[in-house]
Scaffold this motif. Structure first.
Motif, PDB file in Angstrom:
ATOM      1  N   LEU A 140      11.966  60.914 -51.792  1.00  0.00           N
ATOM      2  CA  LEU A 140      11.916  61.508 -53.238  1.00  0.00           C
ATOM      3  C   LEU A 140      10.828  60.955 -54.109  1.00  0.00           C
ATOM      4  CD1 LEU A 140      15.765  61.527 -54.568  1.00  0.00           C
ATOM      5  CD2 LEU A 140      14.310  63.368 -54.010  1.00  0.00           C
ATOM      6  N   SER A 141      10.205  59.921 -53.745  1.00  0.00           N
ATOM      7  CA  SER A 141       8.974  59.489 -54.504  1.00  0.00           C
ATOM      8  C   SER A 141       7.874  60.616 -54.229  1.00  0.00           C
ATOM      9  CB  SER A 141       8.253  58.147 -53.878  1.00  0.00           C
ATOM     10  OG  SER A 141       9.252  57.099 -54.332  1.00  0.00           O
ATOM     11  N   ASP A 142       7.738  60.995 -53.137  1.00  0.00           N
ATOM     12  CA  ASP A 142       6.879  62.273 -52.605  1.00  0.00           C
ATOM     13  C   ASP A 142       7.081  63.582 -53.603  1.00  0.00           C
ATOM     14  OD1 ASP A 142       5.229  60.904 -50.349  1.00  0.00           O
ATOM     15  OD2 ASP A 142       7.372  60.782 -49.782  1.00  0.00           O
ATOM     16  N   LEU A 178      18.454  63.663 -43.874  1.00  0.00           N
ATOM     17  CA  LEU A 178      18.351  62.857 -44.893  1.00  0.00           C
ATOM     18  C   LEU A 178      17.215  63.089 -45.734  1.00  0.00           C
ATOM     19  CD1 LEU A 178      19.154  59.950 -46.069  1.00  0.00           C
ATOM     20  CD2 LEU A 178      17.424  59.007 -44.715  1.00  0.00           C
ATOM     21  N   ILE A 179      17.442  62.982 -47.052  1.00  0.00           N
ATOM     22  CA  ILE A 179      16.318  62.843 -47.968  1.00  0.00           C
ATOM     23  C   ILE A 179      16.455  61.336 -48.480  1.00  0.00           C
ATOM     24  CG2 ILE A 179      15.456  63.445 -50.161  1.00  0.00           C
ATOM     25  CD1 ILE A 179      16.178  66.413 -49.483  1.00  0.00           C
ATOM     26  N   SER A 180      15.691  60.488 -48.137  1.00  0.00           N
ATOM     27  CA  SER A 180      15.643  59.253 -48.687  1.00  0.00           C
ATOM     28  C   SER A 180      15.256  59.023 -50.215  1.00  0.00           C
ATOM     29  CB  SER A 180      14.697  58.493 -47.763  1.00  0.00           C
ATOM     30  OG  SER A 180      14.835  57.164 -48.203  1.00  0.00           O
ATOM     31  N   GLN A 198      11.069  55.341 -52.906  1.00  0.00           N
ATOM     32  CA  GLN A 198      10.866  53.998 -52.362  1.00  0.00           C
ATOM     33  C   GLN A 198      10.120  53.213 -53.211  1.00  0.00           C
ATOM     34  OE1 GLN A 198      11.933  52.829 -49.438  1.00  0.00           O
ATOM     35  NE2 GLN A 198      13.141  54.921 -49.701  1.00  0.00           N
ATOM     36  N   ASN A 199       9.449  53.959 -54.501  1.00  0.00           N
ATOM     37  CA  ASN A 199       8.685  53.110 -55.243  1.00  0.00           C
ATOM     38  C   ASN A 199       9.394  53.240 -56.713  1.00  0.00           C
ATOM     39  OD1 ASN A 199       6.949  52.505 -57.485  1.00  0.00           O
ATOM     40  ND2 ASN A 199       5.512  53.929 -56.667  1.00  0.00           N
ATOM     41  N   SER A 200      10.017  52.038 -57.227  1.00  0.00           N
ATOM     42  CA  SER A 200      10.844  52.069 -58.295  1.00  0.00           C
ATOM     43  C   SER A 200      10.156  52.320 -59.674  1.00  0.00           C
ATOM     44  CB  SER A 200      11.476  50.610 -58.378  1.00  0.00           C
ATOM     45  OG  SER A 200      10.625  49.718 -58.639  1.00  0.00           O
ATOM     46  N   LEU A 201       8.897  52.387 -59.653  1.00  0.00           N
ATOM     47  CA  LEU A 201       8.052  52.653 -60.912  1.00  0.00           C
ATOM     48  C   LEU A 201       8.188  54.300 -61.142  1.00  0.00           C
ATOM     49  CD1 LEU A 201       4.598  50.857 -60.837  1.00  0.00           C
ATOM     50  CD2 LEU A 201       6.518  50.520 -62.489  1.00  0.00           C
ATOM     51  N   ASP A 202       8.242  54.949 -60.191  1.00  0.00           N
ATOM     52  CA  ASP A 202       8.469  56.409 -60.149  1.00  0.00           C
ATOM     53  C   ASP A 202       9.903  56.704 -61.132  1.00  0.00           C
ATOM     54  OD1 ASP A 202       6.392  56.916 -58.662  1.00  0.00           O
ATOM     55  OD2 ASP A 202       7.805  57.352 -56.762  1.00  0.00           O
ATOM     56  N   ILE A 203      10.985  55.982 -60.533  1.00  0.00           N
ATOM     57  CA  ILE A 203      12.225  56.237 -61.067  1.00  0.00           C
ATOM     58  C   ILE A 203      12.172  55.659 -62.360  1.00  0.00           C
ATOM     59  CG2 ILE A 203      14.535  55.434 -60.843  1.00  0.00           C
ATOM     60  CD1 ILE A 203      13.199  57.665 -58.862  1.00  0.00           C
ATOM     61  N   ALA A 204      11.610  54.461 -62.666  1.00  0.00           N
ATOM     62  CA  ALA A 204      11.875  54.025 -63.930  1.00  0.00           C
ATOM     63  C   ALA A 204      11.267  54.812 -65.284  1.00  0.00           C
ATOM     64  CB  ALA A 204      10.926  52.498 -64.102  1.00  0.00           C
ATOM     65  N   ASN A 205      10.172  55.642 -64.572  1.00  0.00           N
ATOM     66  CA  ASN A 205       9.514  56.550 -65.439  1.00  0.00           C
ATOM     67  C   ASN A 205      10.013  58.215 -65.422  1.00  0.00           C
ATOM     68  OD1 ASN A 205       8.081  54.386 -66.788  1.00  0.00           O
ATOM     69  ND2 ASN A 205       6.799  54.491 -64.782  1.00  0.00           N
ATOM     70  N   LEU A 206      11.273  58.188 -64.742  1.00  0.00           N
ATOM     71  CA  LEU A 206      11.791  59.446 -64.397  1.00  0.00           C
ATOM     72  C   LEU A 206      11.894  60.474 -65.689  1.00  0.00           C
ATOM     73  CD1 LEU A 206      12.443  61.264 -61.828  1.00  0.00           C
ATOM     74  CD2 LEU A 206      14.752  60.872 -62.503  1.00  0.00           C
ATOM     75  N   HIS A 207      11.104  61.531 -65.829  1.00  0.00           N
ATOM     76  CA  HIS A 207      10.961  62.470 -67.197  1.00  0.00           C
ATOM     77  C   HIS A 207      11.982  63.457 -67.174  1.00  0.00           C
ATOM     78  CE1 HIS A 207       7.633  60.157 -68.394  1.00  0.00           C
ATOM     79  NE2 HIS A 207       6.619  60.766 -67.562  1.00  0.00           N
ATOM     80  N   TYR A 208      12.625  63.666 -68.099  1.00  0.00           N
ATOM     81  CA  TYR A 208      13.479  64.834 -68.154  1.00  0.00           C
ATOM     82  C   TYR A 208      13.243  66.119 -67.292  1.00  0.00           C
ATOM     83  CZ  TYR A 208      16.642  68.706 -70.039  1.00  0.00           C
ATOM     84  OH  TYR A 208      17.149  69.724 -70.034  1.00  0.00           O
ATOM     85  N   GLN A 209      11.931  66.255 -67.393  1.00  0.00           N
ATOM     86  CA  GLN A 209      11.436  67.544 -66.601  1.00  0.00           C
ATOM     87  C   GLN A 209      11.632  67.235 -65.120  1.00  0.00           C
ATOM     88  OE1 GLN A 209       9.925  66.776 -69.236  1.00  0.00           O
ATOM     89  NE2 GLN A 209       9.687  68.399 -70.678  1.00  0.00           N
ATOM     90  N   LEU A 244      18.951  56.352 -57.968  1.00  0.00           N
ATOM     91  CA  LEU A 244      17.470  56.175 -58.465  1.00  0.00           C
ATOM     92  C   LEU A 244      17.208  54.672 -58.753  1.00  0.00           C
ATOM     93  CD1 LEU A 244      17.402  59.300 -60.677  1.00  0.00           C
ATOM     94  CD2 LEU A 244      16.783  59.136 -58.390  1.00  0.00           C
ATOM     95  N   GLY A 245      16.693  54.063 -58.063  1.00  0.00           N
ATOM     96  CA  GLY A 245      16.289  52.649 -58.198  1.00  0.00           C
ATOM     97  C   GLY A 245      16.792  51.805 -57.463  1.00  0.00           C
ATOM     98  N   GLY A 246      17.921  52.206 -56.705  1.00  0.00           N
ATOM     99  CA  GLY A 246      18.526  51.261 -55.679  1.00  0.00           C
ATOM    100  C   GLY A 246      18.624  51.978 -54.333  1.00  0.00           C
ATOM    101  N   ALA A 247      17.721  52.673 -54.072  1.00  0.00           N
ATOM    102  CA  ALA A 247      18.015  53.547 -52.728  1.00  0.00           C
ATOM    103  C   ALA A 247      18.062  52.526 -51.498  1.00  0.00           C
ATOM    104  CB  ALA A 247      16.689  54.472 -52.434  1.00  0.00           C
ATOM    105  N   ASN A 248      19.280  52.755 -50.670  1.00  0.00           N
ATOM    106  CA  ASN A 248      19.242  51.982 -49.376  1.00  0.00           C
ATOM    107  C   ASN A 248      20.076  53.089 -48.455  1.00  0.00           C
ATOM    108  OD1 ASN A 248      21.909  51.992 -50.588  1.00  0.00           O
ATOM    109  ND2 ASN A 248      21.652  49.741 -50.898  1.00  0.00           N
TER     110      ASN A 248
END
Ligand SMILES: Nc1ncnc2c1ncn2[C@@H]1O[C@H](COP(=O)(O)OP(=O)(O)OP(=O)(O)O)[C@@H](O)[C@H]1O
Ligand SMILES: [Mg+2]
Length: 313
Positions: free
Chosen positions: A59-61, A84-86, A89-100, A41-45
């Motif tokens: 995973l952003s979707d 593959l599940i990539s 791509q949007n690090s903002l999604d991840i920075a705000n990944l909530h518990y739910q 999460l945050g460094g997908a490559n």
């Protein structure tokens, strides 16, 4: 049969994505329907490691609920049987990944229908990383021979342990007991677990036994990657022995993966290493690890996914 393998290691750059991507290709080549999931999460490559430039969906979707199911973001690769599940791509999604959101993801992974699911994890010991070990039947640690990397693997093992322990000891008085204990064991001393178990045994022998069994059910495997000729060949064996002795856990050493400058060349050319350089020492090492994965999978019952195990926060 479904086998979920989490590939982790405390330190960035040890080769988690390199091992995950190439294992996926090898398993698929042996006819196993395999899914790689990039949960760094945050460094997908991981997509780049297997030669995909721009994943169409990721995973952003799923995280943003644009799609309902993880199946909707599975993409085929150029390798038959490999999907593959990539990573997001949007690090903002991840920075705000909530518990739910994390729980939704954790619950969805074991429902995917593939023979092998490989989770490529990020570095570090945050809950967003170690919780993926909780839905896996095997934990594969990747370290380099450097002491800093080895230290981080122990740190990661300790974090996974404590996560499991907190789950087992979920009553208030035991939580207080654990917090007091942790205050006294801030470092990464190896014998902390034996100490914890004996203290717990004095307090409640039955709970201590349950905890020992829970911890022993964790299935840890170790790889030493980027191994050079001058490195000790038995380093991984030594680490596994120490972990078994001091942490009372099952850990097997699965071998060294040799350092090869051509790994860099393969990644830069966006061709998977195992395909570009199949007749190298490193490729042979990777194939041997794939053999170990398949052997273990044959010997293991299908992972029974326990919903209640996910209530760990
Ligand atoms: N066996 C190897 N021989 C030579 N170089 C290697 C080997 N394995 C990995 N590398 C090098 O190390 C780099 C980092 O590898 P990789 O991206 O797989 O690490 P990672 O553990 O996934 O890192 P991160 O935590 O940042 O995701 C690669 O780009 C490659 O250049
Ligand atoms: Mg990586």
């Amino acid at each position: 049969m479904r086998h979920i393998l989490a590939v982790g290691g405390g330190k960035g750059g040890s080769g988690k994505s390199f091992i995950s991507g190439n294992m996926g290709i090898l398993l698929a080549a042996r006819g196993k329907r395999t899914l790689l999931i990039d949960v760094d999460l945050g460094g997908a490559n991981l997509h780049t490691m297997i030669g995909i430039s721009y994943p169409r969906v990721s995973l952003s979707d799923f995280i943003s609920k644009d799609v309902e199911s993880l199946d909707d973001i599975v993409i085929p690769t150029a390798v038959p049987n490999l999907f593959l599940i990539s990573g997001a791509q949007n690090s903002l999604d991840i920075a705000n990944l909530h518990y739910q959101q994390k729980m939704r993801l954790l619950k969805a992974i074991p429902k995917l229908s593939f023979e092998y699911i490989i989770l490529d994890l990020g570095a570090g010991t945050s809950f967003n990383t170690i919780d993926f070990f909780m839905v896996s039947n095997y934990c594969l640690f990747v370290t380099t021979p450097e002491p800093t990397s080895i230290e981080n693997v122990y740190r990661l093992i300790r974090a996974i342990y404590l996560r499991k322990i907190k789950y087992v000891l979920n009553e208030d008085d035991f939580k207080a007991f654990l917090d007091g204990f942790l205050d006294r064991h801030k470092g990464i001393k190896l014998d902390f677990l034996a100490d914890l178990l004996s203290m717990l045994h004095r307090k409640d022998p039955e709970k201590a036994m349950i905890m020992k069994q829970t911890l022993q059910s964790l299935n840890f495997k170790l790889i030493v990657n980027q191994h050079r000729k001058q490195d000790r060949p038995d380093l991984g064996q030594l680490m596994a022995t120490l972990a078994r002795k001091h942490l009372a856990l099952k850990m097997d050493f699965w071998g060294n993966v040799s350092f090869d400058d051509r790994v860099h060349t393969a990644i830069c050319s966006k061709v998977p290493f195992i395909q570009k350089y199949p007749y190298t020492r490193t490729a042979t090492d990777l194939r041997e690890i794939c053999d170990s994965i398949m052997l273990l999978a044959e010997q293991t019952e299908e992972f029974q996914y326990a919903q209640q195990e996910l209530q760990f926060e």
